[in-house]
Design a protein around this motif. Structure first.
Motif, PDB file in Angstrom:
ATOM      1  N   PRO A 102      33.325 -68.203  37.582  1.00 28.14           N
ATOM      2  CA  PRO A 102      34.292 -69.310  37.799  1.00 28.14           C
ATOM      3  C   PRO A 102      34.148 -70.616  37.024  1.00 28.14           C
ATOM      4  O   PRO A 102      34.998 -71.223  36.846  1.00 28.14           O
ATOM      5  CB  PRO A 102      34.140 -69.488  39.321  1.00 28.14           C
ATOM      6  N   ALA A 103      32.658 -70.965  37.024  1.00 26.95           N
ATOM      7  CA  ALA A 103      32.448 -72.304  36.322  1.00 26.95           C
ATOM      8  C   ALA A 103      32.690 -72.100  34.712  1.00 26.95           C
ATOM      9  O   ALA A 103      33.271 -72.830  34.191  1.00 26.95           O
ATOM     10  CB  ALA A 103      31.052 -72.457  36.578  1.00 26.95           C
ATOM     11  N   LEU A 104      32.581 -70.791  34.169  1.00 25.16           N
ATOM     12  CA  LEU A 104      32.608 -70.690  32.701  1.00 25.16           C
ATOM     13  C   LEU A 104      34.269 -70.593  32.491  1.00 25.16           C
ATOM     14  O   LEU A 104      34.587 -71.264  31.386  1.00 25.16           O
ATOM     15  CB  LEU A 104      32.232 -69.115  32.542  1.00 25.16           C
ATOM     16  N   ILE A 105      34.876 -70.031  33.389  1.00 20.21           N
ATOM     17  CA  ILE A 105      36.368 -70.197  33.114  1.00 20.21           C
ATOM     18  C   ILE A 105      36.946 -71.604  33.070  1.00 20.21           C
ATOM     19  O   ILE A 105      37.930 -71.959  32.290  1.00 20.21           O
ATOM     20  CB  ILE A 105      36.904 -69.262  34.127  1.00 20.21           C
ATOM     21  N   ALA A 106      36.478 -72.156  34.258  1.00 15.56           N
ATOM     22  CA  ALA A 106      36.987 -73.676  34.399  1.00 15.56           C
ATOM     23  C   ALA A 106      36.735 -74.481  33.260  1.00 15.56           C
ATOM     24  O   ALA A 106      37.578 -75.387  32.627  1.00 15.56           O
ATOM     25  CB  ALA A 106      36.267 -74.405  35.566  1.00 15.56           C
ATOM     26  N   ILE A 107      35.359 -74.379  32.576  1.00 20.07           N
ATOM     27  CA  ILE A 107      35.023 -75.064  31.608  1.00 20.07           C
ATOM     28  C   ILE A 107      35.960 -74.901  30.214  1.00 20.07           C
ATOM     29  O   ILE A 107      36.236 -75.827  29.631  1.00 20.07           O
ATOM     30  CB  ILE A 107      33.520 -74.887  31.183  1.00 20.07           C
ATOM     31  N   LEU A 139      22.229 -68.982  30.326  1.00 20.01           N
ATOM     32  CA  LEU A 139      22.674 -69.362  29.041  1.00 20.01           C
ATOM     33  C   LEU A 139      21.558 -69.832  28.009  1.00 20.01           C
ATOM     34  O   LEU A 139      21.791 -69.752  26.752  1.00 20.01           O
ATOM     35  CB  LEU A 139      23.605 -70.631  29.267  1.00 20.01           C
ATOM     36  N   GLY A 140      20.655 -70.483  28.797  1.00 15.81           N
ATOM     37  CA  GLY A 140      19.437 -71.171  28.063  1.00 15.81           C
ATOM     38  C   GLY A 140      19.826 -72.533  27.754  1.00 15.81           C
ATOM     39  O   GLY A 140      19.241 -73.374  27.094  1.00 15.81           O
ATOM     40  N   ARG A 141      20.990 -73.169  28.176  1.00 20.21           N
ATOM     41  CA  ARG A 141      21.574 -74.310  28.081  1.00 20.21           C
ATOM     42  C   ARG A 141      22.095 -74.716  29.340  1.00 20.21           C
ATOM     43  O   ARG A 141      22.388 -73.972  30.077  1.00 20.21           O
ATOM     44  CB  ARG A 141      22.445 -74.732  26.894  1.00 20.21           C
ATOM     45  N   SER A 142      22.241 -76.112  29.522  1.00 21.20           N
ATOM     46  CA  SER A 142      22.793 -76.405  30.806  1.00 21.20           C
ATOM     47  C   SER A 142      24.479 -76.273  30.480  1.00 21.20           C
ATOM     48  O   SER A 142      25.200 -76.464  29.401  1.00 21.20           O
ATOM     49  CB  SER A 142      22.498 -77.905  30.781  1.00 21.20           C
ATOM     50  N   ALA A 143      25.239 -76.572  31.657  1.00 17.49           N
ATOM     51  CA  ALA A 143      26.441 -76.476  31.804  1.00 17.49           C
ATOM     52  C   ALA A 143      27.043 -77.718  30.881  1.00 17.49           C
ATOM     53  O   ALA A 143      28.162 -77.801  30.219  1.00 17.49           O
ATOM     54  CB  ALA A 143      27.009 -76.662  33.254  1.00 17.49           C
ATOM     55  N   SER A 144      26.594 -78.962  31.208  1.00 20.49           N
ATOM     56  CA  SER A 144      27.001 -80.115  30.344  1.00 20.49           C
ATOM     57  C   SER A 144      26.651 -79.858  28.877  1.00 20.49           C
ATOM     58  O   SER A 144      27.759 -80.476  28.206  1.00 20.49           O
ATOM     59  CB  SER A 144      25.856 -81.476  30.939  1.00 20.49           C
ATOM     60  N   GLU A 145      25.942 -79.446  28.528  1.00 20.30           N
ATOM     61  CA  GLU A 145      25.762 -79.072  27.004  1.00 20.30           C
ATOM     62  C   GLU A 145      26.805 -78.031  26.417  1.00 20.30           C
ATOM     63  O   GLU A 145      27.569 -78.359  25.442  1.00 20.30           O
ATOM     64  CB  GLU A 145      24.248 -78.244  26.822  1.00 20.30           C
ATOM     65  N   LEU A 146      27.258 -77.120  27.178  1.00 19.12           N
ATOM     66  CA  LEU A 146      28.296 -76.183  26.777  1.00 19.12           C
ATOM     67  C   LEU A 146      29.537 -76.831  26.914  1.00 19.12           C
ATOM     68  O   LEU A 146      30.490 -76.592  25.889  1.00 19.12           O
ATOM     69  CB  LEU A 146      28.413 -75.028  27.798  1.00 19.12           C
ATOM     70  N   LEU A 147      29.782 -77.657  27.975  1.00 16.06           N
ATOM     71  CA  LEU A 147      31.170 -78.520  28.089  1.00 16.06           C
ATOM     72  C   LEU A 147      31.109 -79.497  26.863  1.00 16.06           C
ATOM     73  O   LEU A 147      32.114 -79.395  25.948  1.00 16.06           O
ATOM     74  CB  LEU A 147      30.990 -79.137  29.257  1.00 16.06           C
ATOM     75  N   THR A 148      30.101 -79.971  26.433  1.00 12.31           N
ATOM     76  CA  THR A 148      30.081 -81.037  25.274  1.00 12.31           C
ATOM     77  C   THR A 148      30.693 -80.196  23.790  1.00 12.31           C
ATOM     78  O   THR A 148      31.422 -80.849  22.960  1.00 12.31           O
ATOM     79  CB  THR A 148      28.857 -81.792  25.084  1.00 12.31           C
ATOM     80  N   ASP A 149      29.580 -79.005  23.623  1.00 11.86           N
ATOM     81  CA  ASP A 149      30.054 -78.166  22.622  1.00 11.86           C
ATOM     82  C   ASP A 149      31.451 -77.636  22.494  1.00 11.86           C
ATOM     83  O   ASP A 149      32.104 -77.770  21.544  1.00 11.86           O
ATOM     84  CB  ASP A 149      29.074 -76.999  22.443  1.00 11.86           C
TER      85      ASP A 149
END
Length: 219
Positions: A102-107, A139-149
C-alpha cells in the motif's frame, strides 16, 4: 533463444539501475500457457509464445506488436520475480511484501503529494517505527529516498518533454518552493534543471508530435 533490449531515457535508466537487481532469472512453470495453469507464470509463457509467433513472420504491424509485447513482458516478468519465495533485493522485494505494497502504490501513484512517514505507515497498518524498519530492510533505502527519486524522475521527464517553467515542474514534482526543488534536483541528478533540459530536451517539433513540414507525425 529470444533476445532483446530496452532503450531507456536517462531518468528512467537511473531509477531502474538504483532499485532493480542487475540480473533476474525467471523459470516458467511449464512450456505452454495452457499447461502452466492460471497465474503470472502462465502470462509470461503466453507472452513469450505470442512474441515468438510475431517474430517468425513479417506481418503487418509486427514490429509495433513486438514493441508493445516487450513492454508488457518487462512488467509481467518483474511481477513474477516479486512473487518468488525469496524475491531479489530492492524494489522487487518491497513489491513482494503485501504489508508494504500500500505504501509503495501510494508513492508511485501520487509522488507530488506531501507524504509523511506516519501517513505511509498508517496505510500499511503499522507503527511508524515498524514501517521504517521493514521498508529499510526490504528496499535498502528509506521511503523518503524512494519518494525523492521518483519525484526527480517525474521532473526530469517533464523537463525533457515539455516547455513548462521550472516553477511549474517543481509543483508537479511535489515541491512548493522552486528553490528547494532546484537544490534537490542538483543533489540527485548532479546538474541543475536548466542544464538537464538543455542536454536532454526533445526538439520542439517532436514534443508537439509534428514533422518540420508541419504535418502531424506518428504517436
Amino acid at each position: 533463444m529470444m533476445c532483446g533490449r530496452f532503450i531507456l531515457s536517462a531518468a528512467h535508466d537511473r531509477l531502474i539501475r538504483s532499485y532493480l537487481p542487475r540480473r533476474v532469472i525467471l523459470h516458467a512453470p511449464e512450456n505452454s500457457a495452457a499447461a502452466a495453469g492460471p497465474g503470472t507464470g502462465a502470462q509470461v509463457v503466453g507472452l513469450v509464445s505470442l512474441m515468438r509467433a510475431e517474430s517468425a513472420t513479417e506481418n503487418l504491424g509486427g514490429l509495433a506488436m513486438l514493441n508493445a509485447l516487450s513492454t508488457a513482458l518487462f512488467a509481467i516478468a518483474l511481477r513474477l520475480a516479486s512473487e518468488a519465495i525469496e524475491p531479489p533485493d530492492g524494489l522487487l522485494a518491497l513489491a513482494g511484501n503485501p504489508r508494504l505494497v500500500p505504501a509503495l502504490i501510494a508513492i508511485f501513484n501520487e509522488p507530488a503529494r506531501p507524504w509523511t512517514l506516519p501517513e505511509l505507515a498508517q496505510r500499511c497498518n503499522m507503527s511508524r517505527a515498524t514501517f521504517i524498519r521493514h521498508f529499510q530492510e526490504r528496499l535498502g533505502r528509506s521511503a523518503s529516498e524512494l519518494l525523492t527519486d521518483i519525484r526527480m524522475t517525474v521532473a526530469a521527464n517533464a523537463l525533457k518533454a515539455s516547455d513548462m517553467s521550472t516553477g511549474a515542474i517543481a509543483e508537479l514534482a511535489g515541491y512548493q518552493s522552486e528553490a528547494a526543488f532546484q537544490r534537490a534536483f542538483k543533489h540527485q541528478m548532479r546538474i541543475t534543471p536548466a542544464q538537464w533540459r538543455r542536454t536532454h530536451a526533445r526538439p520542439a517539433a517532436e514534443r508537439l508530435g509534428l514533422h518540420r513540414d508541419g504535418n502531424q507525425g506518428k504517436h
